[in-house]
Design an enzyme around this catalytic site. Sequence first.
Site, PDB file in Angstrom:
ATOM      1  N   GLY A 277       0.861  -1.199   0.078  1.00 30.02           N
ATOM      2  CA  GLY A 277       0.077   0.005  -0.077  1.00 30.02           C
ATOM      3  C   GLY A 277       0.759   1.120   0.033  1.00 30.02           C
ATOM      4  O   GLY A 277       0.244   2.299  -0.273  1.00 30.02           O
TER       5      GLY A 277
ATOM      6  N   VAL B  57       8.279  -0.932  -5.086  1.00 22.99           N
ATOM      7  CA  VAL B  57       9.830  -0.858  -4.875  1.00 22.99           C
ATOM      8  C   VAL B  57      10.589  -1.331  -5.913  1.00 22.99           C
ATOM      9  O   VAL B  57      10.519  -2.827  -6.143  1.00 22.99           O
ATOM     10  CB  VAL B  57      10.147  -1.275  -3.570  1.00 22.99           C
ATOM     11  CG1 VAL B  57      11.626  -0.651  -3.245  1.00 22.99           C
ATOM     12  CG2 VAL B  57       9.230  -0.462  -2.262  1.00 22.99           C
TER      13      VAL B  57
ATOM     14  N   ASP C 128       4.288   1.559  11.336  1.00 21.09           N
ATOM     15  CA  ASP C 128       3.967   0.096  10.767  1.00 21.09           C
ATOM     16  C   ASP C 128       5.178  -0.792  10.777  1.00 21.09           C
ATOM     17  O   ASP C 128       5.832  -1.347   9.931  1.00 21.09           O
ATOM     18  CB  ASP C 128       3.662   0.439   9.309  1.00 21.09           C
ATOM     19  CG  ASP C 128       3.110  -0.614   8.466  1.00 21.09           C
ATOM     20  OD1 ASP C 128       2.651  -1.839   9.234  1.00 21.09           O
ATOM     21  OD2 ASP C 128       3.363  -0.988   7.370  1.00 21.09           O
TER      22      ASP C 128
END
Length: 717
Positions: free
Chosen positions: A430, A434, A547
């Site tokens: 989300g 990369v 996170d």
Amino acid sequence: MEPSMFSALIFLLFLVDTTLSLTPDGLSLLSLKSAVDQSSDGSAFSDWLDTDPTPCRWTGISCMNITGFSDPRVVGITLSGKNLRGYIPSELGTLVYLRRLNLHSNNFRGSIPSQLFNATSLHSLFLYGNNLSGPLPPSICNPPRLQNIDLSNNSLSGPLQKDYLKNCRQLQRLILARNRFEGEIPAGIWSDMENLIQLDLSSNELTGSVPDDFGKLKSLSGTLNLSFNHLSGKIPKSLGELPVTVSFDLRNNNFSGEIPQTGSFSNQGPTAFLNNPLLCGFPLQKACKNPGQSSADSPNSGPGSEKSPGKGLSPGLIVLISVADAAGVAFIGLVVVYIYWKKKDDEDGCSCTGKSNFGGNEKRHLCNLCQLCSCACINGGFGNEDSDSGDPEKGERGKGEGDLVAIDKGFTFELDELLRASAYVLGKSGLGIVYKVVLGNGIPVAVRRLGEGGDQRYKEFAAEIQAIGRVKHPNVVKLRAYYWAADEKLLISDFISNGNLASALRGRNGQSSSSLSWTTRLKIAKGTARGLAYLHECSPRKFVHGDIKPSNILLDNESQAYISDFGLNRLIEITGNNPSSGGFMGGALPYMKPVPTERSNNYRAPEARVTGSKLTQKWDVYSFGVVLLELLTGKSPELSPTTSTSVEVPDLVRWVRKGFEDENPLSDMVDPVLLQEVHAKKEVLAAFHVALACTEPDPEVRPRMKSVSENLERIGT
């Protein structure tokens, strides 16, 4: 005789003829069955049959063979969370080999029977989360091996009697929070509790002052919690003698005076002292008044100030003035140099203020020269406040051709070099796709695509980028540059070569095939804790990651840990687009099938799962604790289709806590791979205690990451 005891005896007499084969321990346990209301969930007792020879196969009962006895003896009762209603029978005190009694999270009522503590082998008593009432039993500390008492979340009342508690010398945990205890905290007993690790007296009705001998609790760790009482007086300086890793929670009391500034007090944040109106001094933003000094008593006023005109200025004051003058001259010099180089930037298209004007023009060689020479850059390197990214006009330029901006002045490459470079997808989430990109000089970088929108919010984007760019720590991934255009936003950072912790622990396909040694796991945990502590305490923005999980902890070839993806949520919000969709720089980089993303996130703190809750550093502390538990157990808390069911524990925190409450062997909880390193047993146990402190349900009880890091650094040294 109490009615409850009488009814239990009648019940036992009734069973005598039919239970001659049942052991005495079994007969005592049947009193518990009879003390529970029949309207309760009786499934817990469905296999408690009076025709059995022993109770050792009954639900919730543990037994052990004791020398000198032909039958095994009952050593554990665990019937927690069964919605049982009734009372605790005194007959349980006849179980002389009972080590742990775990009846928490039920609906037991009435008082705690004093006879219960005739069970002289009692080691752990967990009765929290019931409706128990009445005072503490006078015999509570009679069992000589009693180490854990948790009676929190009940309706117990009365004073904490000194005579009742003074014999609890082996106690490791005393948790009496959220009851109705009143009166003063007894003094003169705490110096004898040399093994006490946890003390929680919060949310009661305690009054008076804090005992001075609290400072003698040298084994205390985690949080000394006295919050939400009616305690008063000054906070004793002796608390500063507690270990530096101890956090205080003294909120919502009536403390007064100045907060001491010695020892452990220097590690406390303002939250520890909130809602004490008469308290002042650091770290509260409330200065203390000096009642002994008025304007007339000021050393620079009154007649006395004119009596010694010949003394002049003191030497210290002269030195101070000289230093201030020198600093002023240096500052003016820096301003002059800065203006000069700023002008050169405008004239030559090259920046010594931390930026290069990338692009194909005839002055490019001047920029390269400027990058290499040792010019007097004012704010070069990370986070240059006066660079192009802070230019108010840049928002307009961002709407046209894209700009590749170097944050690190020593990191140079051209936009067309990035476009031509070979690349492949490392992952997708989300927070964007990369890519690994290998530049022309052979150096790999990681490029994250953020999205296409946000072209009207460049100033916000640049401010966030600069804050992220100032972060420089060996355990945090370093941001090197960024690309801004109306249809594309990219972040360029260091490429960390050995994947992430999730792959190292679970294998590439989600199967647990990790052979990470204890030394390596401890190194990863320490590095991650250091990086998080830096983000929380030392970074310019006091970042909250929000996170933390194994996939966001990257590893190099030497198993050094790097925290990635911090600060990205805000950047995604600014760009306003889904970064996972669309192409990448006009399709210049090939799109490959991304790796599967995690379907759930059980690393998040309980309060973080509430919609609209405010991001706090204690979220990160909890998440780190779950990661540490995964390193210790080898079990994943994630509910993922790629995770092996043999190592999946949906509520890893609760599973470990229950294991410790039930005093399960360490071998039942630790990763079998670590069992080969016998010498690490004490270190593993110490790490478990750190993880459990991090994953406390109450965020205020959790330690700061600084304390967590310090505790981990002590392990193995």
